[in-house]
Design an enzyme around this catalytic site. Structure first.
Site, PDB file in Angstrom:
ATOM      1  CG  HIS A  35      -1.739   0.948   1.359  1.00 24.13           C
ATOM      2  ND1 HIS A  35      -3.160   1.188   1.091  1.00 24.13           N
ATOM      3  CD2 HIS A  35      -1.410   2.310   1.786  1.00 24.13           C
ATOM      4  CE1 HIS A  35      -3.641   2.410   1.179  1.00 24.13           C
ATOM      5  NE2 HIS A  35      -2.653   3.126   1.823  1.00 24.13           N
ATOM      6  CD  GLU A  36       1.694   3.390   3.592  1.00 22.59           C
ATOM      7  OE1 GLU A  36       1.769   4.449   3.386  1.00 22.59           O
ATOM      8  OE2 GLU A  36       0.619   2.728   4.452  1.00 22.59           O
ATOM      9  CG  HIS A  82       0.482   5.773  -0.823  1.00 25.65           C
ATOM     10  ND1 HIS A  82      -0.891   6.724  -1.193  1.00 25.65           N
ATOM     11  CD2 HIS A  82      -0.341   5.333   0.355  1.00 25.65           C
ATOM     12  CE1 HIS A  82      -1.810   6.659  -0.330  1.00 25.65           C
ATOM     13  NE2 HIS A  82      -1.560   5.670   0.561  1.00 25.65           N
ATOM     14  CD  GLU A  96      -4.614   6.932   1.738  1.00 24.94           C
ATOM     15  OE1 GLU A  96      -4.398   5.808   1.783  1.00 24.94           O
ATOM     16  OE2 GLU A  96      -3.806   7.616   2.425  1.00 24.94           O
TER      17      GLU A  96
HETATM   18 ZN   LIG Z   1      -2.447   5.205   2.339  1.00 23.67          ZN
END
Ligand SMILES: [Zn+2]
Length: 733
Positions: free
Chosen positions: A268-269, A272, A291
């Site tokens: 997830h990070e 980003h 997000e």
């Molecule tokens: Zn996030």
């Protein structure tokens, strides 16, 4: 603990002005100077506007457009203790001595707590950081270090200039950590830092991040633009993790060890770094883009690590999580904390991801990723609104498919991003075919806000599968249509493949023919189609929108399904339904049965709790119980009400150390559940910390108790009241 800082900001003036307004909060401004090319500019005075968190520098004359200025500010601040801005995080050394590290958490609006700056996402700038810190400590920021000079007790390190980025992505860490290192295929350096005690537990995160970076660079066609990515494990952290560009900070339990969740958070990070860092929302209204994409891309990211990972199951679980949370606010909304700072809402993640998946399935997966590459490369180092995404998708979609559709993606999207909640599609069998209508029913809740600009109608992509056929079709049920009729004598299943973010309720006759169909032709229906059917049935049975016998009918048809997950879920439903029916008969044994249902999970979370003892309550817990079994036994025993009270008190505090969801879980061990009920039914209790739990089943139980059983349901206008058009689709057999 205090620090001193200085910042120099170079800027080009775009319009006539006589003051410079920066964000700054809780800082002492020691001095401020400004320089222009003619050397005739001065700061007359500076004022601090606390309520707006502004530092206003008033100049001695008007500056004209085109002039270049440089502002110098020296300032001082305190290391905070509230996990915002630049703050202290505490742990213990292997020797037992206390260990104090310093770390930053800026998203959404806390960069201004450390340094005066233009602290909004669209003020992008390059940053060059120089840190002076105690010799022997490790100092980290977004970029790789260039030069260190040791001067007695202090060391000063200068780091490379960052790429152009928003201030909320700036990060600093100073502390006692060690690292393990790896490199990607093309030689990008990745390190995971942890305190010396835990450095051996970083391998899984390290390997996962290497594979994920390789995969994302290839998928997006854009290399990570700086020299390194560091991950740092810290003990006190507000969020699960934060994607600061090149310096990703994780809460310890979400990076140390081998939990599946660690891989998910790492990916997830990393997602980003492209969605959020390289291409950033224009303002906080578009945080769902950040997000939603990071969550959505986690599914494909997992396949870089595990080729057998089921993206479909991941997306279905996001849909479920979203539906549970999707009540108060639309995706495209901003909420604020009491102190005025922007809140990152949990709905941005799961609903954002589920909505993006609908977009993917509407335009087709290959077109979608081609559009994503264009979207990223066209908007890199810049800021976007939703329309930028929609036009990137439309451009590719229309070119590649020669699509004659008149569908506007932005028009479709608006009803999904500007309204809270989601539609329920009702499918009713008629002699000629199946008639679809849409409606929305929602619980009446205390924080409920009505966003009814679109009348609570949606443009719904209806993916359906006709009985006896292995493929599915897409038709549109537009918000201004009264009903959609699909003319066929055959049975149809709506929301095939679970591509859509909506639920479906059929009439009894349809459930009967679907059940027959599933038994006769089980292999024609995908895992996702069957799972979707069960999930819709289950949630609607609990809200009494469908009769329990329909749920049992379909679950029974799938009880020996070829897909283990479908089979297990069908059997769980059968067992739970049996339990619910029994519960009506023997109300008194309710607690015992709930405990039984939770015993496996409870011991699992207890183990996790023991390996990461929390602060005060953790100490109490460790002192009093030798094992998880003993703890459960004690809670079941009414004589030890003290423990239950401790739990309830702690759950009611503002302590957000992240174990609340585990402790919430443990409450189900208590025999006397009045206290638990007190929390569950207390409308003022804040469940946010508990909602961080990934355990859907747990959330469902809370939700059932919290809302479905206690609140009325509100009916929204029916199709007839709202619209008048009818569309018929014929299926040739
Ligand atoms: Zn996030």
């Amino acid at each position: 603990m205090s620090y001193l800082g200085s910042v120099s900001i170079r800027m080009e003036v775009r319009q006539e002005m006589d003051k410079i307004v920066l964000h700054s909060s809780n800082l002492t401004i020691i001095d401020a100077k400004v320089i222009n090319s003619d050397n005739n500019l001065e700061i007359k005075s500076w004022t601090i506007n606390d309520s707006n968190q502004f530092l206003i520098l008033s100049l001695n004359k008007i500056v004209n457009p085109g002039e270049n200025l440089e502002v110098f500010i020296t300032f001082g601040g305190y290391l905070r203790e509230d996990r915002k801005g630049y703050y202290i995080t505490k742990s213990t050394k292997p020797t037992g001595e206390p260990m104090i590290n310093a770390v930053t958490q800026f998203e959404a609006t806390s960069a201004r707590f450390m340094v005066p700056c233009f602290d909004e996402p669209q003020f992008k700038a390059t940053w060059q950081v120089k840190l002076t810190y105690p010799t022997g400590a490790v100092g980290l920021t977004n970029t790789i270090d260039m030069e260190s000079i040791e001067d007695g007790d202090f060391t000063s390190t200068t780091y490379k200039r960052t790429v152009k980025m928003s201030s909320y992505l700036l990060a600093i860490f100073v502390g006692d950590v060690q690292f393990k290192e790896t490199t990607t295929k093309r030689g990008l350096r990745i390190r995971v830092y942890a305190d010396p005690k835990n450095i051996e537990s970083v391998d899984m995160a390290l390997n996962a991040s290497r594979l994920a970076v390789d995969g994302f660079e290839e998928l997006f066609g854009i290399d990570f633009p700086m020299e390194k990515i560091d991950f740092v494990s810290v003990f006190d952290f507000e969020a699960g993790a934060m994607e600061n560009w090149g310096l990703i900070i994780h809460r310890a339990e979400l990076i140390l060890g081998t939990d599946k969740e660690i891989v998910e958070v790492v990916i997830h990070e990393l997602a980003h770094q492209w969605f959020g860092n390289l291409v950033t929302m224009k303002y906080w209204y578009q945080t769902w883009l950040n997000e939603g994409f990071a969550t959505f891309m986690t599914a494909i990211g997992q396949t870089f690590i595990d080729g057998n990972f089921s993206q479909d199951t991941f997306h279905i679980s996001q849909q479920e999580e979203a539906r549970l949370k999707d009540r108060y606010r639309p995706l495209r909304s901003v909420a604020f904390d009491k102190d005025g700072s922007v809140t990152i809402q949990s709905i941005y993640y799961s609903k954002g991801s589920s909505f993006i998946r609908m977009l993917e399935k509407i335009v087709g997966t290959l077109n979608f990723y081609e559009a994503m590459r264009n979207y990223l490369s066209q908007n890199m180092y810049s800021n976007v609104k939703e329309d930028y995404l929609y036009s990137a998708l439309e451009a590719v979609w229309k070119t590649n498919t020669n699509n004659e559709t008149t569908l506007s993606i932005s028009e479709f999207a608006e009803c999904w991003t500007n309204q809270n909640s989601y539609p329920t599609v009702f499918a009713t069998r008629t002699p000629e075919g199946v008639v679809l209508t849409q409606n929305r029913e929602a619980p009446i809740e205390k924080n409920y806000t009505n966003y009814d600009e679109w009348g609570y109608k949606w443009d719904i992509p209806i993916w359906y599968q006709v009985a006896g056929e292995g493929s599915h079709e897409l038709v549109w049920f537009k918000k201004d249509q009264y009903e959609l009729e699909i003319r066929t004598e055959k049975t149809i299943i709506v929301n095939a493949e679970s591509y859509g973010y909506y639920d479906v309720i059929y009439d009894d006759v349809s459930y009967q023919s679907i059940a027959r169909e599933l038994e006769n032709n089980p292999t024609l229906y995908s895992m996702s189609t069957k799972l979707r059917l069960l999930l819709d049935l289950e949630s609607n049975a609990y809200t009494q929108m469908i009769a329990p016998h329909s749920l049992v009918l379909i679950a029974n048809a799938l009880r020996n399904d070829e897909f283990p997950i479908v089979q297990e879920y069908a059997q769980t439903i059968l067992k739970t339904t049996e339990f619910m029916i029994n519960r009506l008969n023997e109300q008194n044994n309710e607690d015992l049965k709930i405990i039984k249902g939770f015993s496996t999970n409870t011991s699992k979370v207890l183990r996790k709790f023991y390996s990461n003892p929390s602060e005060q309550f953790g100490d109490y817990f460790k002192r009093n119980f030798k094992s998880d079994k003993e703890f459960c036994e004690t809670l079941r025993n009414e004589r030890n009400e003290e423990v239950t009270n401790q739990l309830v008190d702690w759950l009611n505090t503002n302590d957000s150390s992240g174990r609340k969801h585990i402790m919430g879980f443990l409450m189900f061990c208590a025999k006397n559940k009045d206290k638990v009920r007190g929390l569950v039914f207390d409308p003022s209790f804040d469940w946010t910390a508990l909602e961080k739990s990934r355990n859907i089943q747990f959330l469902k139980i809370l939700n059932r108790r919290n809302i479905y059983e206690t609140r009325e349901f509100r009916k929204f206008p029916s199709n007839e009241e709202y619209i008048s058009r009818k569309t018929i689709i014929r299926i040739e057999s």
